[in-house]
Design an enzyme around this catalytic site. Structure first.
Site, PDB file in Angstrom:
ATOM      1  N   HIS A  45      -6.681  11.512   0.282  1.00 58.38           N
ATOM      2  CA  HIS A  45      -5.863  11.466   1.492  1.00 58.38           C
ATOM      3  C   HIS A  45      -6.689  10.943   2.654  1.00 58.38           C
ATOM      4  O   HIS A  45      -7.520  11.647   3.215  1.00 58.38           O
ATOM      5  CB  HIS A  45      -5.239  12.812   1.870  1.00 58.38           C
ATOM      6  N   HIS A 102      10.023   6.213  -2.332  1.00 56.35           N
ATOM      7  CA  HIS A 102       9.229   5.056  -2.764  1.00 56.35           C
ATOM      8  C   HIS A 102       9.268   4.893  -4.279  1.00 56.35           C
ATOM      9  O   HIS A 102       9.859   3.951  -4.772  1.00 56.35           O
ATOM     10  CB  HIS A 102       7.794   5.104  -2.236  1.00 56.35           C
ATOM     11  N   ARG A 105      13.924  -2.763   2.026  1.00 55.05           N
ATOM     12  CA  ARG A 105      14.903  -3.847   2.018  1.00 55.05           C
ATOM     13  C   ARG A 105      15.882  -3.730   0.860  1.00 55.05           C
ATOM     14  O   ARG A 105      16.677  -4.644   0.616  1.00 55.05           O
ATOM     15  CB  ARG A 105      14.178  -5.202   1.948  1.00 55.05           C
ATOM     16  N   GLY A 126      -4.869   5.112  -1.606  1.00 59.64           N
ATOM     17  CA  GLY A 126      -3.696   4.252  -1.643  1.00 59.64           C
ATOM     18  C   GLY A 126      -3.504   3.400  -0.407  1.00 59.64           C
ATOM     19  O   GLY A 126      -3.607   2.180  -0.447  1.00 59.64           O
ATOM     20  N   PHE A 127      -3.241   4.052   0.727  1.00 63.50           N
ATOM     21  CA  PHE A 127      -2.838   3.316   1.923  1.00 63.50           C
ATOM     22  C   PHE A 127      -3.873   2.288   2.353  1.00 63.50           C
ATOM     23  O   PHE A 127      -3.534   1.145   2.679  1.00 63.50           O
ATOM     24  CB  PHE A 127      -2.551   4.284   3.074  1.00 63.50           C
ATOM     25  N   GLU A 156       1.893  12.747  -9.280  1.00 57.73           N
ATOM     26  CA  GLU A 156       1.953  13.750  -8.213  1.00 57.73           C
ATOM     27  C   GLU A 156       3.390  14.245  -8.090  1.00 57.73           C
ATOM     28  O   GLU A 156       4.332  13.440  -8.087  1.00 57.73           O
ATOM     29  CB  GLU A 156       1.496  13.154  -6.886  1.00 57.73           C
TER      30      GLU A 156
END
Length: 243
Positions: A192, A50, A18, A215-216, A70
């Protein structure tokens, strides 16, 4: 006990979708640490989809636990990493068209460049340098050969396995890779696709894992239950899993 590092990239993804100033990955990182995370992970991509350089600078100033930067081997990003000197630099593959990182580095094919970047990171004062690789013996050997002192095993195939038998097979591949890495003196990390449901099988099968990057799964749960609870739940999942 295995350390839990939380990746805050997806907070930046939501903010940037956004073109807003919130939610702030820096604020999210602080909440993650307050809720029990041992450190924070972020990926500064070349396209800045991001995490931004502003985020990097503030995370380096404010994160109290371990900071894992990373990065690809792109010159500008390597220079930023050398400037902020994180606790850990994890070299990862990067393609602009991918949604998220797909597979590990081909260390054997990129050995000269990875060797040069690894040496540069050490020279800047980074204590730990890791390469993100698939659980393949040749890649583990190459990781040690280029001078990294850590390896992060790509757990995506394990996480995405469609059957229990396939997932157990992938876990055994990861276990063999972790053994090989440990024997060469590499500190073993993993990440991952690890989540609240698959972590127990991963941890009971794969030895020597000092650190995981998640993370996700945490960010997805945080939307429903809040960041503090999501991190606490993952902290408990990691703590309760038996090697």
């Amino acid at each position: 006990m295995t350390n839990l590092l939380i990746n805050v990239d997806h907070v930046g993804t939501l903010r940037n979708a956004r073109e807003e100033t919130f939610p702030d990955p820096v604020h999210a990182a602080a909440r993650c640490e307050q809720a029990g995370a041992d450190g924070i992970v972020f990926h500064l991509r070349e396209d800045r989809r991001h995490i931004t350089e502003r985020d990097v600078r503030l995370l380096a100033e404010t994160v109290n636990g371990k900071l894992d930067f990373e990065l690809s081997t792109e010159e500008e990003v390597v220079s930023i990493c050398c400037d902020v000197v994180p606790d850990l630099a994890t070299l990862v593959p990067e393609r602009r068209e991918e949604v998220t990182t797909e597979g590990g580095l081909d260390v054997t094919a990129s050995r000269p460049r990875l060797n040069a970047v690894t040496d540069r990171l050490y020279g800047a004062g980074v204590d730990q340098v890791s390469l993100f690789v698939d659980p393949v013996p040749a890649q583990i050997e190459a990781t040690a050969a280029v001078g990294a002192n850590c390896v992060e095993l790509h757990t995506g195939d394990f996480a995405e396995a469609s059957t229990e038998a396939a997932r157990r097979e992938e876990a055994e591949r990861l276990a063999a890779a972790a053994d090989a890495a440990h024997e060469t003196g590499l500190r073993v990390h993993a990440g991952h696709g690890l989540d609240y449901n698959n972590f127990s099988l991963f941890r009971e099968t794969v030895p020597h894992v000092a650190e995981v990057s998640i993370g996700f799964a945490v960010m997805a749960r945080a939307i429903l239950v809040g960041m503090d609870q999501a991190v606490r739940d993952m902290r408990a999942t990691v703590a309760n899993a038996q090697p």
